[in-house]
Design an enzyme around this catalytic site. Structure first.
Site, short mmCIF file in Angstrom:
data_model
loop_
_atom_site.label_atom_id
_atom_site.label_comp_id
_atom_site.label_asym_id
_atom_site.label_seq_id
_atom_site.Cartn_x
_atom_site.Cartn_y
_atom_site.Cartn_z
N SER A 125 19.24 18.90 27.48
CA SER A 125 19.42 18.26 26.17
C SER A 125 20.09 16.90 26.34
CB SER A 125 20.29 19.13 25.27
OG SER A 125 19.68 20.38 25.07
N GLU B 85 33.67 26.73 24.58
CA GLU B 85 33.20 26.57 23.21
C GLU B 85 33.19 27.88 22.44
OE1 GLU B 85 29.31 24.75 23.44
OE2 GLU B 85 30.04 23.32 21.98
#
Ligand SMILES: Cc1cc2nc3c(=O)[nH]c(=O)nc-3n(C[C@H](O)[C@H](O)[C@H](O)COP(=O)(O)OP(=O)(O)OC[C@H]3O[C@@H](n4cnc5c(N)ncnc54)[C@H](O)[C@@H]3O)c2cc1C
Length: 393
Positions: free
Chosen positions: A163, A246
């Site tokens: 990404s 995260e």
């Protein structure tokens, strides 16, 4: 950087962030030189730059690196209010959310001084080079090699689904530094400058028409010894730790977005109601109610993950349950929206144009959500083995 004084009391902090986001996002949209397009990478980067310029990066970092040392609870409030403003996610999510905390944890002082300022100012974009054509779900099958030549490494390999690689200045790459090693042993975590010779990026066009992830080829790329993060051969442990950073906050913006979309779907049902049979209307309402329940359960799961992360307990398999639940419920909601929009998708009319464009893109994009960050099948394997105690298949 704007030296804003943030209120410490959580409700006051929330009120401050809410007002700030509302005012500044509206201003940003007004000032945007073209037609505002929250999907475009340029718009997303522009908004993220604005946030960083006003001191909204590094909220959890120590003050000595320009951070605000805010607790996770405040970071969660910030993410909620940011999403509630309707602003899109940025393009340096990997830099801010995954790489920076990993660097703070494992990096040398020189590495922190080298890389953190660029992330804080959003001047350097990071991408994550883990997956390969033969190593996705089975990440330990990585074949990208980094040979030791003198004190440096020479990197050769092929990554995929990376990404933001087309925007990125740096990539953290999982590569095999011990040629005789197998599986998760002998891997290292290398910080690669994407602008140097031998790095080639080929964007992959997606169903939505965008190309925000890419193939990345490394051909004889020199990686200096001081671009090794942590110890040689420790890459697997670092990749797993990076993923855990995260864990308390990953779903927060996504669940706020879920709630916002659910409210829009409710409006679509109300608008369509007079033209529907009683049976069809009941079906739509029941499906919406089930999604409303999903949303409430997902909020509770997200709070539980946040509480666990705040108490410092190691990541458990609960993240897999939230991932499957969110990604599959999101697809169900978008299928419902697309059915309600029906013919408007094929023959757009001005009245439904904004909703049609929004839901068409979201629906196509959501196909990726049951794949990225571990497919539904892999998450179910984890739930089966670690929660239900089933034997490995
Ligand atoms: C939008 C998006 C962004 C991404 N961004 C990044 C990124 O920035 N960096 C990065 O490194 N990667 C990224 N990925 C890659 C992602 O992590 C992989 O796509 C994912 O891990 C699956 O790997 P794969 O595509 O190779 O599928 P495969 O592993 O080849 O799997 C193919 C199919 O087989 C099934 N399968 C495989 N193994 C098992 C098993 N043991 N049991 C049951 N079923 C199994 C899978 O569920 C899947 O349906 C991204 C992916 C997407 C969609």
């Amino acid at each position: 950087m704007n030296e804003q004084v943030l209120p410490q009391d959580p409700p006051a902090f929330r009120a401050y962030v809410r007002t700030w986001m509302k005012t500044h996002y509206a201003q940003f949209v007004r000032d945007w030189p073209a037609e505002p397009d929250p999907v475009s990478l340029a718009f997303r980067r522009g908004w993220e730059d604005t946030l960083c310029r006003h001191g909204w990066a590094g909220l959890g970092w120590p003050g000595q690196y320009g951070g605000k040392a805010l607790p996770l609870s405040h970071q969660a409030i910030y993410l909620e209010e940011l999403a509630r403003s309707g602003a899109p996610l940025g393009v340096n999510l990997i830099g801010h959310g995954i790489f920076a905390p990993t660097l703070l944890h494992f990096g040398t002082e020189a590495q922190k001084q080298r890389y953190l300022p660029g992330i804080l100012r959003n001047e350097t974009i990071w991408c994550q080079g883990y997956s390969e054509p033969g190593a996705g779900s089975d990440l330990a099958a990585v074949t990208t090699r980094a040979r030791k030549v003198g004190r440096d490494f020479v990197l050769d390999g092929h990554k995929i689904w990376t990404s933001f690689a087309n925007l990125a200045d740096y990539c953290f790459v999982l590569a095999r530094t011990d040629p005789d090693s197998q599986r998760h042993r002998g891997l290292s975590f290398l910080l690669v400058d994407m602008r140097q010779p031998g790095v080639r990026v080929e964007p992959i066009r997606q169903l939505t028409g965008e190309a925000e992830f890419c193939e990345v080829f490394f051909e004889q790329v020199i990686v200096r010894q001081d671009c090794l993060l942590g110890q040689e051969g420790e890459g697997w442990r670092m990749a797993m730790t990076a993923a855990s950073f995260e864990r308390g906050t990953y779903f927060i913006p996504r669940l706020v977005q879920f709630e916002r979309e659910l409210a829009s779907v409710r409006r679509l049902i109300d608008q369509a109601a007079s033209g529907l049979s009683a049976v069809a209307l009941q079906d739509y309402r029941q499906r919406w109610s089930a999604l409303y329940t999903d949303s409430a359960i997902l909020q509770l799961k997200s709070h539980r993950a946040l509480t666990a992360a705040m108490s410092g307990s190691p990541p458990g398999p609960e993240g897999s349950s939230t991932k499957v639940h969110w990604s599959e419920a999101h697809q169900r909601m978008l299928d419902l929206a697309m059915q309600l929009l029906g013919l408007h998708v094929c023959t757009p009319d001005a009245r439904h144009q904004a909703e049609t464009e929004f839901f068409t893109r979201a629906s196509l994009w959501s196909r990726a959500e049951t794949v990225l960050a571990g497919t539904s099948e892999i998450q179910r394997n984890i739930i089966g083995e670690k929660v239900l105690g089933l034997e490995k298949g």
